[in-house]
Motif scaffolding. Sequence first.
Motif, PDB file in Angstrom:
ATOM      1  N   ALA A 174      23.644  24.798 -56.375  1.00  0.00           N
ATOM      2  CA  ALA A 174      22.371  25.302 -56.904  1.00  0.00           C
ATOM      3  C   ALA A 174      22.603  26.243 -58.084  1.00  0.00           C
ATOM      4  N   VAL A 175      23.566  27.150 -57.951  1.00  0.00           N
ATOM      5  CA  VAL A 175      23.875  28.092 -59.030  1.00  0.00           C
ATOM      6  C   VAL A 175      24.391  27.345 -60.262  1.00  0.00           C
ATOM      7  N   TYR A 181      21.783  23.492 -66.314  1.00  0.00           N
ATOM      8  CA  TYR A 181      20.625  22.685 -66.708  1.00  0.00           C
ATOM      9  C   TYR A 181      19.292  23.430 -66.603  1.00  0.00           C
ATOM     10  N   ASP A 182      19.278  24.612 -65.981  1.00  0.00           N
ATOM     11  CA  ASP A 182      18.066  25.420 -65.846  1.00  0.00           C
ATOM     12  C   ASP A 182      16.914  24.608 -65.242  1.00  0.00           C
ATOM     13  N   SER A 183      17.204  23.905 -64.143  1.00  0.00           N
ATOM     14  CA  SER A 183      16.208  23.068 -63.490  1.00  0.00           C
ATOM     15  C   SER A 183      16.091  23.462 -62.023  1.00  0.00           C
ATOM     16  N   ALA A 187      18.105  22.049 -58.781  1.00  0.00           N
ATOM     17  CA  ALA A 187      18.827  23.070 -58.018  1.00  0.00           C
ATOM     18  C   ALA A 187      18.511  22.937 -56.530  1.00  0.00           C
ATOM     19  N   ALA A 188      17.245  22.636 -56.214  1.00  0.00           N
ATOM     20  CA  ALA A 188      16.863  22.399 -54.815  1.00  0.00           C
ATOM     21  C   ALA A 188      17.591  21.183 -54.261  1.00  0.00           C
ATOM     22  N   VAL A 189      17.723  20.136 -55.077  1.00  0.00           N
ATOM     23  CA  VAL A 189      18.461  18.940 -54.657  1.00  0.00           C
ATOM     24  C   VAL A 189      19.927  19.287 -54.405  1.00  0.00           C
ATOM     25  N   GLY A 190      20.517  20.098 -55.296  1.00  0.00           N
ATOM     26  CA  GLY A 190      21.916  20.504 -55.126  1.00  0.00           C
ATOM     27  C   GLY A 190      22.122  21.281 -53.838  1.00  0.00           C
TER      28      GLY A 190
END
Length: 544
Positions: A174-175, A181-183, A187-190
Amino acid sequence: MAQEKKQSFMKGAAILTASTLIVKILGLLFSIPLANLIDTEGMSYFYTAYDVFAVFLMLSTAGLPIAVSRMVGTAYSQGRKKEADRVFSVAFWLFFFIGIAGCLLMFFGSRQIARFYGNPDALYAIMALSPTVFFISVMSALRGYFQGRSNMVPTAVSQTIEAITKVAVGVGLAVYILQRYDSSEWAAVGAIVGVSVSALLGTVYLAFYTLNQKRKDRAQGEGDPASASRKELLTTLLKFAVPITIGSCFLSLLDLVDGGVMMNQLQYTAGFTELQAKDMQALLGHARKFYDLPGAFVIPISTSLLPVLSGAVASGDVETSDRISSTSLRVTLLISIPASVGMCLFAEPICGLLLAGSPSAAAGTAPLLSMLSVAIAFNSTLYVTNAILQSFGRPTLPVINMAIGGVVKIAISYVLTGMPQINAMGSAISTVVSYCLIMVLNFLAIRRAQPNLDSIIKTALPLIFSAAIMGAVSYAAYWGMCFFLPSRAAVLPAILLAIIVYAVSVVLCRAVTYDDVAMLPKGETIARLLHIRKAVKPRHMRKK
């Protein structure tokens, strides 16, 4: 024999409680950074995926592990070790194929599911979480087998492995995605990918542990031949598991439906925009995450209770079954009542501390958490009372009770979330009412099954009184410290003081017995330190 069964029950509960403490601390290290790093829109995708996953998880694992644990525990208590192994074999392959089916359905149906939920952009998060259904299904078979043998170590270690991996991989991804990518969406998917990887590693550990255990069992001898065929065992497994699964899925499905109802009511009845509705969904998700923390410490009690109590019931040992049930209910209330009071009182500073990076989210989450906290005691007793009824071969009763509570929950949520001034709070209120109703219905059913069980009211009253003293003293101390400390800093010593005051109050009010404390590791030493004396039996009850 009765003492050995209580020791086995409490030892298993102690092992799982210790691992749960570690897991929950690591869980905070997972959820809190995400809540502070990812905006509320991104977190709405995360919580949507988890709500959908919960339904598939219940379909694949809710009733079957309980059935496996009960059947294995009963077989071992009667010396039929070969039959216990055959139960595991049948269950493993059943879990294996159910897990594959659930994984594929969640992956390829992610778009339709996300649209149904009213959050179509959550489809990638749902897809990323789908492999976890398969891994959790396999782990459930393995854990259920060892829990039936009253061996809680594999479950405890695998949970810890999962928690550590989830933090390292999930937060790390997420980090990285946010920085690169500032997304928030990705980040939630990661973060969810980290959950799937953690489930994989937990499964690998349990598989190796099982192979090692099988080698040890073979070295000790094959044991008595199994008396039941695989077909008979599968029939018994499903007969017991299906009602539990339906009941558990009903509650999870209700949470999913409740989320969809809330999203639609907020937008089309209360007049909020889609973005505002997503923000409220994320705030409710934060509140539920924190609300689940104390209640999770009760799950080890019900997990350890089922195989031991099932064995006592199968052998017709009424006295032992009553003692184990009374102990489990008393320990559950001992934990959950002060948790309800403390979380309700300190909801605002707790949210301020855990969501320090997002003050607006903390302010919005606090009132929801304060309301949900009232349900902690009700929700916690649900696990244990269900386990007691299941041990007595009455798995249908909890299903009926949960169905009644679930219908009430949706009806209340539908009405209240459509009111602009109440909005998401309506879902929290409906949760409190529904769990309270289910708890009352379960207690009535248990009283019919165990008429000689200790009175629930008499058990709860000194604990409620002790929790009231705890709340008054700790909250007064908190406000005093707020004059020279920030509220986020003052809440920690206030909680520590609350624990100390509650422990002293419980002893002074005689809310726990010598036998309860003696069942804990080093319990007799603890009882002496707390000056809790063993009750002396009346002369006519002493052994001659």
